[in-house]
Design an enzyme around this catalytic site. Structure first.
Site, short mmCIF file in Angstrom:
data_model
loop_
_atom_site.label_atom_id
_atom_site.label_comp_id
_atom_site.label_asym_id
_atom_site.label_seq_id
_atom_site.Cartn_x
_atom_site.Cartn_y
_atom_site.Cartn_z
N HIS A 1 0.84 -1.19 0.00
CA HIS A 1 0.00 0.00 0.00
C HIS A 1 0.88 1.24 0.00
O HIS A 1 1.40 1.67 1.03
CB HIS A 1 -0.93 0.03 1.22
CG HIS A 1 -1.95 1.12 1.14
ND1 HIS A 1 -3.28 0.88 0.87
CD2 HIS A 1 -1.84 2.47 1.26
CE1 HIS A 1 -3.95 2.02 0.85
NE2 HIS A 1 -3.08 3.01 1.07
N HIS B 1 1.63 5.03 -2.73
CA HIS B 1 1.07 5.85 -3.80
C HIS B 1 2.19 6.57 -4.56
O HIS B 1 3.29 6.76 -4.04
CB HIS B 1 0.14 6.94 -3.22
CG HIS B 1 -0.83 6.46 -2.20
ND1 HIS B 1 -1.98 5.77 -2.52
CD2 HIS B 1 -0.82 6.58 -0.85
CE1 HIS B 1 -2.64 5.49 -1.41
NE2 HIS B 1 -1.97 5.96 -0.38
N TYR C 1 -7.55 17.72 -1.58
CA TYR C 1 -6.31 18.32 -1.09
C TYR C 1 -5.31 18.31 -2.24
O TYR C 1 -5.48 17.58 -3.24
CB TYR C 1 -5.75 17.55 0.11
CG TYR C 1 -5.42 16.10 -0.17
CD1 TYR C 1 -4.15 15.72 -0.62
CD2 TYR C 1 -6.37 15.10 -0.01
CE1 TYR C 1 -3.85 14.39 -0.89
CE2 TYR C 1 -6.07 13.77 -0.28
CZ TYR C 1 -4.80 13.42 -0.71
OH TYR C 1 -4.51 12.11 -0.99
N ASP D 1 2.16 3.10 3.15
CA ASP D 1 1.25 4.22 2.89
C ASP D 1 2.01 5.47 2.44
O ASP D 1 1.47 6.57 2.48
CB ASP D 1 0.36 4.53 4.09
CG ASP D 1 -0.83 5.43 3.73
OD1 ASP D 1 -1.26 5.40 2.57
OD2 ASP D 1 -1.31 6.17 4.62
#
Length: 291
Positions: free
Chosen positions: A26, A28, A44, A247
């Protein structure tokens, strides 16, 4: 529109050595915005966090495989994620966000490009719940591809949508331990429901996001160690259906974590090296590298 902080500028090298083939399941990529513009409907604006920076972090941490998760700032435009996968097609996989109008041919093209899942956000600060019939129809459409759903839920959403989860025809992964906050204790209703949910062979969970659910700050001893019991009970409940991820670049956190310190939480999640290998290697292999 609010802007968010960049990732940690000097993450530490973890003391814990990850097993060969370890997967960050996980994370990005954001932008760069001049190449892959951010969505006009985003909640955002992030600083650019492109694939090259992520690769440098993973080299530092000892991570060899990656599952990129499409974030809301890029909406249904998956090009930044697909570009990163194309640079390492054997070791990268993706979780896309798509609209209801996506065609079967487009889904097949995403599969060929390395995508293995579709993500839906339910959390309020990202816009709230999607249309449930749309989620169910998408689940039916992706089933022939062997895909699963990734669901980003708040703890209260586990209570609201528990019956809906029972109707899903494909496996599903709950992000970030279901965002069950440490301050409410292991006895909170959402934790009990998560453990009940993990009895379902379709249900998976990511023991990521310790920095999101913790009550402590990075300056207080072992960072986010109060989240360890939450991770341990999920791993014990479903040892073959747990995943872990950094993350990175950590959008919308109260403080920016050091990713090396997040890796160093892993040996606290289980005393069994074989279980940690399942978490970091075997389980993501079954879910994302099945073909």
């Amino acid at each position: 529109m609010k802007t968010i902080a960049p990732p940690h500028s000097n993450p530490s090298r973890p003391a814990f050595r990850l097993p060969a083939g370890a997967c960050d399941a996980h994370c990005h990529v954001f932008g760069p915005g001049d190449v892959f513009p951010y969505s006009d409907n985003r909640r955002y604006t992030p600083p650019d966090a492109p694939a090259a920076k992520l690769r440098a972090l993973h080299e530092l941490l000892g991570i060899e495989r990656v599952v990129l998760v499409q974030a809301s700032v890029h909406g249904h435009d998956n090009r930044a994620m697909l570009d990163a996968i194309a640079q390492s097609p054997d070791t990268y996989r993706g979780v896309a966000m798509v609209g209801a109008g996506v065609t079967d041919a487009e889904l097949a093209a995403l599969h060929k490009a390395g995508v293995r899942s579709v993500r839906f956000n339910f959390v309020q600060h990202l816009g709230g719940a999607p249309d449930l019939p749309t989620v169910l129809r998408m689940a039916e459409r992706i089933r022939p591809l062997g895909w699963h759903l990734v669901l980003h839920l708040d703890a209260d959403d586990l209570l609201t949508y528990r019956a809906f989860l029972d109707t899903l025809p494909v496996p599903f992964v709950i992000d970030h331990m279901g965002r069950t906050m440490v301050e409410h204790g292991l006895g909170q209703q959402a934790c009990t429901m998560m453990l009940e949910l993990m009895r379902d062979e379709r249900a998976w969970v990511k023991v990521s996001g310790a920095e999101r659910i913790s009550q402590t700050l990075s300056s207080q001893g072992q960072p986010y160690a109060d989240a360890v019991p939450f991770a341990r009970q999920l791993i014990e409940a479903a040892p073959d259906r747990v995943l872990w991820g950094t993350d990175w670049p950590h959008p919308n956190v109260r403080e920016m974590p050091d990713d090396g310190k997040l890796v160093d939480l892993l040996p606290l999640f289980s005393d069994d090296p074989a279980q940690l290998r399942k978490l970091l290697v075997d389980n993501p292999t079954r879910l994302y590298w099945y073909d």
